[in-house]
Design an enzyme around this catalytic site. Structure first.
Site, PDB file in Angstrom:
ATOM      1  N   TYR A  31       0.807  -1.214   0.000  1.00  0.00           N
ATOM      2  CA  TYR A  31       0.000   0.000   0.000  1.00  0.00           C
ATOM      3  C   TYR A  31       0.842   1.266   0.000  1.00  0.00           C
ATOM      4  CZ  TYR A  31      -3.559  -3.352   1.650  1.00  0.00           C
ATOM      5  OH  TYR A  31      -4.391  -4.428   1.808  1.00  0.00           O
TER       6      TYR A  31
ATOM      7  N   LEU B 271     -17.712  -4.336   1.767  1.00  0.00           N
ATOM      8  CA  LEU B 271     -18.846  -3.603   1.193  1.00  0.00           C
ATOM      9  C   LEU B 271     -18.970  -3.860  -0.304  1.00  0.00           C
ATOM     10  CD1 LEU B 271     -18.398  -0.188   3.058  1.00  0.00           C
ATOM     11  CD2 LEU B 271     -19.550  -2.264   3.807  1.00  0.00           C
TER      12      LEU B 271
ATOM     13  N   ILE C 154     -12.944  -5.572   7.252  1.00  0.00           N
ATOM     14  CA  ILE C 154     -12.042  -4.414   7.352  1.00  0.00           C
ATOM     15  C   ILE C 154     -12.376  -3.403   6.243  1.00  0.00           C
ATOM     16  CG2 ILE C 154     -10.149  -5.498   8.613  1.00  0.00           C
ATOM     17  CD1 ILE C 154      -8.734  -5.904   5.895  1.00  0.00           C
TER      18      ILE C 154
ATOM     19  N   SER D  82     -12.044   3.492   4.122  1.00  0.00           N
ATOM     20  CA  SER D  82     -12.584   4.789   3.733  1.00  0.00           C
ATOM     21  C   SER D  82     -11.674   5.875   4.282  1.00  0.00           C
ATOM     22  CB  SER D  82     -14.001   4.989   4.283  1.00  0.00           C
ATOM     23  OG  SER D  82     -14.495   6.270   3.916  1.00  0.00           O
TER      24      SER D  82
ATOM     25  N   ASN E  12     -19.318   3.100   9.628  1.00  0.00           N
ATOM     26  CA  ASN E  12     -18.950   1.686   9.512  1.00  0.00           C
ATOM     27  C   ASN E  12     -18.761   1.042  10.878  1.00  0.00           C
ATOM     28  OD1 ASN E  12     -19.037   1.738   6.717  1.00  0.00           O
ATOM     29  ND2 ASN E  12     -16.843   2.097   6.468  1.00  0.00           N
TER      30      ASN E  12
END
Length: 281
Positions: A41, A195, A234, A237, A246
């Site tokens: 990441y 999601l 997990i 956002s 969330n």
């Protein structure tokens, strides 16, 4: 379970720089106690900064560079993952220590093999992971994007228990086999894309349950995951409102009828499906 994970974690994939640091701080201050990052990441420094900026930091540094002790950092599970190209023995060892430096911590609570691809070699990569555990770099070890066969192999090689297996998991891709495997062998499935990247919100069954509870499709997806054995979602956002919503969704109580409605969805959709993934070999 060898590692007791909270009901929800905070994913940081795609978040960078100040946005990532601010989002991590917001998540921790909102009540998240599980933060997930990865070498891939390219945001470990920002995640570490967010941790130090939050109200839960107890491993920050004073201006002189010494450790400070305040808050309840010990309650936070911090996870990272070794980049596939770094999974050769020497690289795995070296870059995992570098991850600690980037995060600004003495150890991570959970360290994963990110994908069993690239430089992954079961014997060498898992030997490195085991040594990192033995050396205190990682308090717990995990794997990500494995098949049952690869999980079997990893369990045979590792002395440490596998604490978590991270995979895509949401109502349209519930990972029944891997969740059953996790329950049988005592680890947790950590579900990324819980999601469904928003692509599953219009599913009639999810909409039906959302309407019953006068809530959002996103909240229903998280509440569904919380109801499942050995599963921790997990969501990711950088929007403060979404971050707080969330974590609040973990308090939504779905009925058995609600869960059955979602489980009855007659569609399966995998969203993350690279050609090199183990399940495509």
């Amino acid at each position: 379970m060898s590692l007791d994970l909270p009901d929800i974690g905070f994913g940081t994939s795609g978040a960078k720089g100040h946005d990532c640091a601010d989002a991590t701080r917001t998540a921790l201050d909102a009540g998240y106690r599980f933060v997930d990052t990865a070498q891939m990441y390219d945001n470990e420094p920002a995640v570490g900064a967010g941790l130090r900026l939050s109200d839960v930091d107890s491993e920050g540094r004073s201006p002189s560079g010494s450790r400070t002790q305040s808050g309840d950092r010990e309650d936070v599970v911090l996870a990272s993952k070794i980049l596939p190209d770094n999974l050769g023995y020497e690289d795995a060892k070296r870059t995992s220590y570098e991850s600690l430096d980037r995060l600004g911590v003495d150890a991570v609570d959970l360290l994963y093999v990110h994908w069993p691809t690239g430089a992954y070699d079961p014997e060498e990569s898992l030997r490195a992971l085991q040594e990192l555990h033995d050396e205190g770099v990682a308090r717990n070890v995990g794997v990500s994007n494995f098949t049952p066969e690869l999980l079997d192999e990893a369990r045979e090689i590792l002395d440490a228990d596998i604490a978590a297996h991270q995979v895509e998991c949401h109502p349209l891709f519930p990972q029944d086999e891997l969740r059953a495997y996790a329950a049988e062998h005592g680890h947790t499935v950590v579900g990324y894309c819980p999601l469904g990247q928003g692509e599953i919100f219009d599913t009639p069954e999810i909409q039906e349950v959302a309407e019953r509870h006068d809530t959002t499709a996103a909240a229903v997806c998280i509440a569904w995951a919380v109801e499942k054995e050995a599963l921790v979602p997990i969501p990711q956002s950088t929007d403060p409102e979404h971050i707080r919503a969330n974590v609040e969704a973990t308090e939504l109580d779905l009925t058995e009828e609600d869960v059955a409605t979602i489980d009855g969805i007659d569609e399966e959709r995998r969203l993350i499906d690279p050609d090199g993934a183990a399940w495509n070999q």
